[in-house]
Motif scaffolding. Structure first.
Motif, PDB file in Angstrom:
ATOM      1  N   PHE A 142       0.397  -1.327   0.622  1.00 49.75           N
ATOM      2  CA  PHE A 142      -0.367   0.101  -0.392  1.00 49.75           C
ATOM      3  C   PHE A 142       1.127   1.497   0.078  1.00 49.75           C
ATOM      4  O   PHE A 142       1.860   1.242   0.163  1.00 49.75           O
ATOM      5  N   ALA A 143      -0.010   2.294  -0.437  1.00 49.87           N
ATOM      6  CA  ALA A 143       0.937   3.317  -0.675  1.00 49.87           C
ATOM      7  C   ALA A 143       0.071   4.667   0.540  1.00 49.87           C
ATOM      8  O   ALA A 143      -1.728   4.597   1.045  1.00 49.87           O
ATOM      9  N   SER A 144       0.855   5.817   1.698  1.00 50.10           N
ATOM     10  CA  SER A 144       1.185   6.538   1.537  1.00 50.10           C
ATOM     11  C   SER A 144       1.025   7.610   1.485  1.00 50.10           C
ATOM     12  O   SER A 144       1.602   8.296   1.102  1.00 50.10           O
ATOM     13  N   THR A 145      -0.023   8.716   2.456  1.00 52.54           N
ATOM     14  CA  THR A 145       0.827  10.543   1.977  1.00 52.54           C
ATOM     15  C   THR A 145       0.589  11.176   3.109  1.00 52.54           C
ATOM     16  O   THR A 145      -0.149  10.911   3.829  1.00 52.54           O
ATOM     17  N   SER A 146       1.664  12.208   2.998  1.00 54.11           N
ATOM     18  CA  SER A 146       1.699  12.542   4.458  1.00 54.11           C
ATOM     19  C   SER A 146       1.902  13.984   3.605  1.00 54.11           C
ATOM     20  O   SER A 146       2.320  14.597   3.218  1.00 54.11           O
ATOM     21  N   GLY A 147       1.135  15.005   5.141  1.00 53.32           N
ATOM     22  CA  GLY A 147       1.812  16.244   5.741  1.00 53.32           C
ATOM     23  C   GLY A 147       3.572  16.474   5.978  1.00 53.32           C
ATOM     24  O   GLY A 147       3.455  17.108   5.663  1.00 53.32           O
ATOM     25  N   ASP A 148       3.966  15.301   6.280  1.00 50.28           N
ATOM     26  CA  ASP A 148       5.581  15.969   5.847  1.00 50.28           C
ATOM     27  C   ASP A 148       6.265  15.380   4.304  1.00 50.28           C
ATOM     28  O   ASP A 148       7.455  15.351   4.811  1.00 50.28           O
ATOM     29  N   THR A 149       5.166  15.539   3.513  1.00 57.55           N
ATOM     30  CA  THR A 149       5.436  16.049   2.277  1.00 57.55           C
ATOM     31  C   THR A 149       6.237  14.639   1.372  1.00 57.55           C
ATOM     32  O   THR A 149       6.659  14.261   0.614  1.00 57.55           O
ATOM     33  N   HIS A 158       6.357  15.931  -3.842  1.00 56.09           N
ATOM     34  CA  HIS A 158       6.061  17.389  -3.811  1.00 56.09           C
ATOM     35  C   HIS A 158       6.813  18.461  -2.186  1.00 56.09           C
ATOM     36  O   HIS A 158       7.043  17.799  -1.684  1.00 56.09           O
ATOM     37  N   PRO A 159       6.888  19.299  -2.670  1.00 59.12           N
ATOM     38  CA  PRO A 159       7.043  20.312  -1.322  1.00 59.12           C
ATOM     39  C   PRO A 159       6.348  20.839  -0.248  1.00 59.12           C
ATOM     40  O   PRO A 159       6.151  21.565   0.483  1.00 59.12           O
ATOM     41  N   THR A 160       4.759  19.973  -0.712  1.00 58.23           N
ATOM     42  CA  THR A 160       3.996  20.809   0.007  1.00 58.23           C
ATOM     43  C   THR A 160       3.484  19.368   0.759  1.00 58.23           C
ATOM     44  O   THR A 160       4.033  18.426   0.404  1.00 58.23           O
ATOM     45  N   GLU A 161       2.049  19.673   1.211  1.00 60.61           N
ATOM     46  CA  GLU A 161       1.141  17.849   1.981  1.00 60.61           C
ATOM     47  C   GLU A 161       1.210  17.177   0.783  1.00 60.61           C
ATOM     48  O   GLU A 161       0.036  17.631  -0.088  1.00 60.61           O
ATOM     49  N   ILE A 162       1.064  16.060   0.529  1.00 65.25           N
ATOM     50  CA  ILE A 162       0.409  15.871   0.145  1.00 65.25           C
ATOM     51  C   ILE A 162      -0.859  15.077   0.552  1.00 65.25           C
ATOM     52  O   ILE A 162      -1.107  13.887   1.626  1.00 65.25           O
TER      53      ILE A 162
END
Length: 319
Positions: A166-173, A193-197
């Protein structure tokens, strides 16, 4: 034809078509824009004459932020809540209470996703407490907790083609790829990305392709075999991309929804502006899905208190 359902003081956060029935969908919604108050999961049906009508509405004491259907029981769905819990719902239940409720997260559950392996009852939960948890919905405690992120985790999405991945996205970019057999750390970290994903989805045709959307308003596709640079980049949204979905019918097509009140449909082979922009909401669009049974048909939900089912004018997703 467009079918519209008004959620009446509930603001839509997520919506998903049933994997079993072309005419059925579920919507997770919250009062007061999800900032305070209660929530509900709405089970809706599309009638033969094209109307969108309620089948069931189950209230919850806290706002609900995401919903995922069972892959082995057509009656069951799971939601994620502001109180850090997950709820298991039976569409046919007579009671207003969930079949089960599991709580271990210490903050909001932002995302839930049911395993695409129909032999299992495994569900992922992504939380503001910076963790992802793996659950078997027949048990009251989680099986594994994944800890690598150091900021809010917005989504955790199973690969449809790689078992146990699985994949996860975060505010840690970061976008992180995980193998549930190796829970101690993620197997791949992509600084996409340079910002939250805020969101991601897997291609249904290429097991190595995953697509992300972020608060920088950009969509990027990454090949897991060479993730240093994106294989495509799509620009056009004016505000953060809240959710994206890859088409189940065309490997080059995906859709995004945004805080700019729009839904956009893209052809990744063109790598240009969106092939269609749908502007039929007056508030943030937070939920989006493709119908697995009717090529091109989509559903979205918005903070403007509406759920809308429609075929985009271009019908691009059916090409």
């Amino acid at each position: 034809m467009q079918a519209v359902f008004r959620t009446k003081s509930l603001h839509g956060y997520a919506v998903e078509f049933s994997p079993y029935f072309a005419h059925r969908l579920a919507c997770a919604a919250s009062q007061y824009f999800g900032i305070a108050g209660s929530g509900a999961v709405l089970f809706l049906e599309i009638t033969g004459d094209g109307q969108l009508v309620p089948l069931q509405c189950f209230p919850w004491s806290q706002g609900l932020y995401d919903v995922t259907w069972s892959e082995f029981n057509e009656r069951v769905a799971v939601t994620g809540s502001a109180d850090g819990s997950l709820q298991v719902w039976d569409v046919n239940a007579n009671s207003q209470m969930p079949v089960n409720s599991m709580k271990e997260h210490t903050k909001e559950v932002a995302g839930v996703d049911w395993s695409k392996d129909r032999r299992t009852s495994l569900v992922l939960s992504a939380s503001w407490d910076t963790t992802v948890k793996l659950w078997d919905i027949t048990r009251n405690s989680s099986l594994v907790t994944f800890h690598d992120h150091n900021n809010i985790v917005y989504s955790a999405i199973w690969s449809p083609r790689i078992p146990g991945c699985f994949a996860s996205t975060s505010g840690d970019t970061t976008l992180r790829i995980w193998d549930i057999r190796k829970p101690d750390s993620s197997t791949l970290v992509i600084h996409g990305h340079p910002t939250e994903i805020l969101t991601c989805d897997w291609s249904k045709y290429d097991k190595n392709l995953i697509v992300t959307g972020a608060s920088d308003c950009v969509v990027r596709g990454f090949d897991l075999r060479n993730p240093a640079m994106p294989v495509f980049e799509l620009r056009g949204h004016e505000y953060a991309i809240r959710r994206l979905k890859c088409s189940p019918f065309n490997g080059n097509v995906l859709a995004t929804c945004s805080y700019d009140f729009s839904v956009r449909i893209w052809d990744t082979s063109l790598q240009s502006s969106a092939v269609e922009t749908v502007e039929h909401h007056t508030e943030f669009v937070c939920g989006l899905d493709f119908n697995l049974h009717i090529p091109g048909q989509m559903v979205d939900c918005s903070w403007d208190e509406t759920v809308k089912v429609y075929l985009p004018a271009s019908n691009y997703a059916n090409r």
